[in-house]
Design an enzyme around this catalytic site. Sequence first.
Site, PDB file in Angstrom:
ATOM      1  N   LYS A  17      43.707  32.667  35.206  1.00  0.00           N
ATOM      2  CA  LYS A  17      44.634  33.401  35.479  1.00  0.00           C
ATOM      3  C   LYS A  17      44.990  33.329  36.843  1.00  0.00           C
ATOM      4  CE  LYS A  17      44.782  36.620  32.356  1.00  0.00           C
ATOM      5  NZ  LYS A  17      43.433  36.580  31.843  1.00  0.00           N
ATOM      6  N   ARG A 174      36.599  42.758  24.663  1.00  0.00           N
ATOM      7  CA  ARG A 174      38.116  42.771  26.176  1.00  0.00           C
ATOM      8  C   ARG A 174      38.745  41.224  25.450  1.00  0.00           C
ATOM      9  NH1 ARG A 174      35.763  41.533  31.581  1.00  0.00           N
ATOM     10  NH2 ARG A 174      38.362  40.479  32.073  1.00  0.00           N
TER      11      ARG A 174
END
Length: 233
Positions: A17, A174
């Site tokens: 990203k 995560r």
Amino acid sequence: MEGRWLIVLLGPPGVGKGTQGQRLARELGWHYVATGDLLREAIQKGTPLGQRAKSFMERGDLVPDEIMTGLISEALRSVNRPVILLDGFPRTVAQATALDRLAEREGWRVWGAVLLTAEEEELIDRLSGRRICPRCGAIYNLRTQPPREDEKCDRCKSPLVQRGDDRPWVVRKRLAVYRDETRPVVQFYRRRDALWEVDANADPDRVYERLKGQLGVVIRCQKGRESLQGRSF
Ligand code: AP5
Ligand code: MG
């Protein structure tokens, strides 16, 4: 370009990203907001926001929604470009709902979300080799995108660092948090027919071309060839 538009970049940790978002913003003149970068900067400066966020980030947990919506609300208010690319927000359905509300209040429209995908093994591999520049935020990878000079930033020459949350046990956490809390956000945009998927399991240049393909309508509209009116959600 008519109106002001928000584009959400979605995807698991390590999918690219930041790598793609920084390039899109640089090449297309979009404003780029990465909530992870804003939080890391706040931690580095020791601000009250940084002090509140630090322990959540170190554990690989999400920072509470009300802190994040406050941060985004501020960001939306201060931008005067036609497109904002959001990396890392929204990450929960509550944040996605809040984004609709905040966007309307601040005169933005949510265009939709682009989802980057890759296998979990690949994500773990990418994160283990990631290095970032603490000064300018440039992203490197010792295996796939090494700096020209040994562990120094190509742009500003600062020594590169490893992110604290790239330690293997935090990465696993995560990824689990992404599965539990952020995947429903993918559904949120899919249900309103505003989700575009990009296979990020390729070299960064190819992923960039794929992304630009999916964002074609926004890019053409920015060049004045098409209209985005009627695309409000
Ligand atoms: P954040 O900073 O947003 O982290 P993340 O979503 O886990 O994503 P990453 O930044 O790790 O990965 P990326 O997809 O940007 O990949 P990158 O381009 O770097 O958030 C961190 C923390 O902040 C969260 O855990 C949470 O605590 C908090 N937070 C942030 N936003 C929040 C919110 N809205 N709500 C609550 N909490 C929030 O690439 C990774 C590596 O791969 C690099 O080394 C890169 O060089 C390499 N690479 C990239 N693309 C390729 C490719 N195509 N091929 C090979 N290698 C590649
Ligand atoms: Mg990132």
